[in-house]
Design a protein around this motif. Sequence first.
Motif, PDB file in Angstrom:
ATOM      1  N   ALA A  20      16.548  22.606  28.930  1.00 48.78           N
ATOM      2  CA  ALA A  20      17.343  21.156  28.128  1.00 48.78           C
ATOM      3  C   ALA A  20      18.945  20.386  28.428  1.00 48.78           C
ATOM      4  O   ALA A  20      18.306  19.168  29.078  1.00 48.78           O
ATOM      5  CB  ALA A  20      17.159  21.213  26.878  1.00 48.78           C
ATOM      6  N   LEU A  21      18.934  21.472  28.410  1.00 46.79           N
ATOM      7  CA  LEU A  21      20.772  20.997  29.260  1.00 46.79           C
ATOM      8  C   LEU A  21      20.589  20.708  30.393  1.00 46.79           C
ATOM      9  O   LEU A  21      21.505  19.819  31.230  1.00 46.79           O
ATOM     10  CB  LEU A  21      21.164  22.712  29.254  1.00 46.79           C
ATOM     11  N   ALA A  22      19.856  20.924  31.408  1.00 49.53           N
ATOM     12  CA  ALA A  22      19.740  20.762  32.773  1.00 49.53           C
ATOM     13  C   ALA A  22      18.905  19.263  33.274  1.00 49.53           C
ATOM     14  O   ALA A  22      19.152  18.715  33.650  1.00 49.53           O
ATOM     15  CB  ALA A  22      18.795  21.611  33.631  1.00 49.53           C
ATOM     16  N   ILE A  23      18.178  18.897  31.788  1.00 46.10           N
ATOM     17  CA  ILE A  23      16.862  17.812  32.218  1.00 46.10           C
ATOM     18  C   ILE A  23      18.537  17.009  31.813  1.00 46.10           C
ATOM     19  O   ILE A  23      17.887  15.889  32.658  1.00 46.10           O
ATOM     20  CB  ILE A  23      15.656  18.030  31.116  1.00 46.10           C
ATOM     21  N   ARG A  24      18.923  16.832  30.911  1.00 45.00           N
ATOM     22  CA  ARG A  24      20.004  16.149  29.903  1.00 45.00           C
ATOM     23  C   ARG A  24      20.589  15.498  30.851  1.00 45.00           C
ATOM     24  O   ARG A  24      21.303  14.589  31.267  1.00 45.00           O
ATOM     25  CB  ARG A  24      20.421  16.682  28.595  1.00 45.00           C
ATOM     26  N   HIS A  29      22.759  12.204  35.498  1.00 35.26           N
ATOM     27  CA  HIS A  29      23.271  11.637  36.852  1.00 35.26           C
ATOM     28  C   HIS A  29      22.921  10.970  37.546  1.00 35.26           C
ATOM     29  O   HIS A  29      23.282   9.611  38.560  1.00 35.26           O
ATOM     30  CB  HIS A  29      22.550  13.357  37.311  1.00 35.26           C
ATOM     31  N   GLU A  30      21.288  10.445  37.141  1.00 39.47           N
ATOM     32  CA  GLU A  30      20.131   9.247  37.809  1.00 39.47           C
ATOM     33  C   GLU A  30      21.259   8.051  36.989  1.00 39.47           C
ATOM     34  O   GLU A  30      20.770   6.828  37.601  1.00 39.47           O
ATOM     35  CB  GLU A  30      18.672   9.351  37.430  1.00 39.47           C
ATOM     36  N   GLU A  31      21.222   8.436  35.880  1.00 39.27           N
ATOM     37  CA  GLU A  31      22.429   7.015  35.197  1.00 39.27           C
ATOM     38  C   GLU A  31      23.299   6.832  36.138  1.00 39.27           C
ATOM     39  O   GLU A  31      24.224   5.321  35.019  1.00 39.27           O
ATOM     40  CB  GLU A  31      22.311   7.043  34.095  1.00 39.27           C
ATOM     41  N   ALA A  35      30.321  10.331  33.366  1.00 38.68           N
ATOM     42  CA  ALA A  35      31.723  10.980  32.362  1.00 38.68           C
ATOM     43  C   ALA A  35      31.283  11.672  30.479  1.00 38.68           C
ATOM     44  O   ALA A  35      31.177  12.622  30.909  1.00 38.68           O
ATOM     45  CB  ALA A  35      32.458   9.422  31.319  1.00 38.68           C
ATOM     46  N   ALA A  36      30.003  11.076  30.824  1.00 39.24           N
ATOM     47  CA  ALA A  36      28.790  12.151  29.699  1.00 39.24           C
ATOM     48  C   ALA A  36      27.947  13.177  30.774  1.00 39.24           C
ATOM     49  O   ALA A  36      28.121  14.642  29.862  1.00 39.24           O
ATOM     50  CB  ALA A  36      27.221  10.904  29.941  1.00 39.24           C
ATOM     51  N   VAL A  37      28.783  13.745  32.001  1.00 39.96           N
ATOM     52  CA  VAL A  37      28.311  14.521  31.995  1.00 39.96           C
ATOM     53  C   VAL A  37      29.201  15.839  32.061  1.00 39.96           C
ATOM     54  O   VAL A  37      28.965  16.648  31.963  1.00 39.96           O
ATOM     55  CB  VAL A  37      27.864  14.127  33.997  1.00 39.96           C
TER      56      VAL A  37
END
Length: 258
Positions: A20-24, A29-31, A35-37
């Motif tokens: 789940a963390l990897a998908i998030r 990254h795609e967006e 900062a959120a990463v």
Amino acid sequence: MTCSVAIIGCGPGGMFTQHALAIRRKKLHEEGNLAAVESLPQVTCFERGSSPGGVWRADRNAGEANMYEALFTNGCKEAIEFFDYSFDEHFSRALPTFLPRSLILDYMLARCTKHDQKLFDNVKFNTSVKSVTFNEEMGKFVVQTIDHKTQIVTEHLFDKCIWAAGSNGKPSIPQSIVDTLSSGGFKGAVMHSAATGADFDQLVCGKKILMVGDSYSAEDLALQAIKLGVKSVDVLSRSGWGVVCETASWPRNCVEVH
């Protein structure tokens, strides 16, 4: 400051938390939301086994509570299918409703690594957690681990700690049962269901066997024994309410529930 998180166990709970963390992370990254990463937690997973899967693995490592090799699930696959990765997509063929342990494990691992083949690269395998305490002064969890290969004990500090190892237990045969069989002169093999392995056919083919207990393992192993040519199966039910008591008929009519 980035939050540090310890995950204890790399069975389904630990695997899916990391997935789940990897998908998030991938979505952010795609967006382009770097900062959120950066704010995502830094996770360290500890697993005493040598590979992911937890109890769904069947290899017999000391101290681990794994499933037996021939286990079939008692839950239909339609009720445990992932929304983002179907059984059809993974196996590319029709499957029965109830699947063997090995196929479920293969399916779970494939789902977790579909978009990230290196998902488990940083898991601390062959590492047991000896203790977890919370240091009030530091506001940190102190996690003490031991590496089974080097026997080195290490202390780690984390902001959060996730118990993902489920309910652990070790196979146990009550001494009273052992004593009763011994005093009665029983000369056959005595084993716990958890010890069922690839030689199960040699143990049951053409023989009369007794199962103590009336729950799912008894039902599953009785059916396995029938497939492997058992002469008869007697199941002892203490409560009379177990799942085997609900079975109206058995293949070859060779099972008796008492």
